[in-house]
Design an enzyme around this catalytic site. Structure first.
Site: not given
Ligand code: PHB
Ligand code: APR
Length: 394
Positions: A72, A201, A293, A297, A385
């Site tokens: 990505h 997000y 989460p 990280k 990120y």
């Molecule tokens: C996930 O795909 O489980 C996932 C992706 C991004 C995050 C947290 C979890 O920030």
């Protein structure tokens, strides 16, 4: 039994450390409390930073990730009804992230360990570290009703947040820093096509939402829920409706729903212990720190600890550089705290807190608007990120 490095825990940290050490000719044994199937049944994160991807390649366990993982080059932040793109690749001079589930990373590491014949003792009960301050530390454990002893030079505590390693350090020798958030993430896994090519997000007045994926045909979605929510109260239909309500209209309209294959609630916490070592015991990954989460990280920090400990142990065994051992904690913690800060910031700006009133909601939206509207802001988000660089051990 005797080995050079005794590793507690066969999660991603322990397995990756074991693999790197084995490849470098350093003997190691892993003691794991659970069965392999249990370890593989845990659904966890899925975003690998460039540094972790490079480390998996160095460990020779990247073939399936390179074939099946999704690279990505950006992600999106949704707020106030709009979607803003963070172009990771352009903003960081070419860095990207890899979408590949932790479960798959663990599966690949287990297969590599089995193939190379390195020893893992599964279902090892009552693992206990001893004489960590001496130069002859050892572990004891129980297996098939007998007590065993594993002598070693060093112990790596890769046994996660609930493990025995951190708990074996006298309380007056470590300090914990903690923040518990008053909410959790309700996540579902479904065999549906992703709603968007990139992760989204979302900040919303009803609470945070995240659209993620494991592949082109498997999705992972989350909604923020109150800490006391019960997963039994969330039918698939209720979940999908709540997710749609928190997404910008165009995404909500094209969201494909389907039956969940897994559904669970994870609490959100920030946690760090200092220092990350005690004598010849070194804490690695979740045993030493937890991040919420939101910044993806957790697994990546575990990988950077592994990289640091591996670099130090290679130089200890290869060049006699025992002076480096004392540096482990400070090198790790510099990076750990930066990831803690980023995860805390992402959490703060994207979630609805009990005291988030209309004013704070506008401040959150404005903070996001400010960051994504400025190249400096977008760069700050992007460089964190994709992951800050690993420190070189010299
Ligand atoms: C996930 O795909 O489980 C996932 C992706 C991004 C995050 C947290 C979890 O920030
Ligand atoms: N004895 C032996 N093994 C133990 C013990 C013990 N007393 N306690 C825990 N373990 C094992 C667990 O069963 C588990 O398999 O240690 C392993 C720890 O694995 P994880 O919790 O996955 O931790 P880690 O390997 O550091 O992985 C990094 O970062 O944010 C997270 O999701 C991410 O789980 C990932 C973690």
């Amino acid at each position: 039994m005797k080995t050079q490095v005794a590793i507690i825990g066969a999660g991603p940290s322990g397995l990756l450390l074991g693999q790197l050490l084995h490849k470098a000719g350093i003997d190691n044994v892993i003691l794991e409390r659970q069965t392999p199937d249990y370890v593989l049944s845990r659904i966890r994160a899925g975003v690998l930073e460039q540094g972790m991807v490079d480390l998996l390649r160095k460990a020779d366990v990247s073939a399936r990730m390179d074939a099946e993982g999704l690279v990505h080059t950006g992600f999106e932040l949704a707020f106030n009804g709009r979607r803003a793109h963070i172009d990771l690749k352009t903003l960081t001079g070419g860095k990207t992230v890899m979408i590949y589930g932790q479960t798959e990373v663990t599966r690949d590491l287990m297969a590599a360990r089995q193939a190379c014949g390195a020893q893992t003792v599964y279902e090892a009960a009552n693992v206990r570290p001893h004489d960590m301050k001496s130069d002859q530390p050892y572990l004891t454990y129980e297996k098939d009703g007998e007590v065993h002893r594993l002598d070693c030079d060093y112990i790596a505590g890769c046994d996660g947040y609930h493990g025995v390693a951190r708990q074996s350090i006298p309380a007056d020798s470590i300090k914990a820093f903690e923040r518990v958030y008053p909410f959790g993430w309700l996540g579902i896994l479904a065999d549906t096509p992703p709603v968007n090519e990139e992760l989204v997000y979302a900040n919303h007045e009803r609470g945070f939402a995240l659209c993620s994926m494991r592949s082109q045909t498997r999705t992972r979605y989350y909604v923020q829920v109150a800490a006391e929510e019960k997963v039994e109260d969330w039918s698939d239909e209720r979940f999908w409706n709540e997710l749609k309500a928190r997404l910008p209209d165009d995404l909500a309209q094209r969201l494909v729903t389907g039956p969940s294959i897994e559904k669970s609630i994870a609490p959100l916490r920030s946690f760090v212990v200092e220092p990350m070592q005690y004598g010849r015991l070194f804490l690695v990954g979740d045993a030493a720190h937890i991040v919420p989460p939101t910044g993806a990280k957790g697994l990546n920090l575990a990988a950077s600890d592994v990289s640091t400990l591996f670099d130090i142990l290679s130089k200890v065994y290869g060049e006699g550089r025992t002076d480096l051992l004392a540096k482990y904690s400070q090198v790790c913690l510099r990076r750990v705290w930066k990831a803690e800060r980023f995860s805390w910031w992402m959490t703060s700006v994207l979630h609805k807190f009990p005291d988030t009133d209309d004013f704070s909601q506008r401040i959150q939206q404005t903070e996001l608007d400010y960051y994504v509207g400025s190249e400096a802001g977008r760069k700050t988000i992007a460089e964190n990120y994709v992951g800050l660089p690993y420190e070189t051990i010299e």
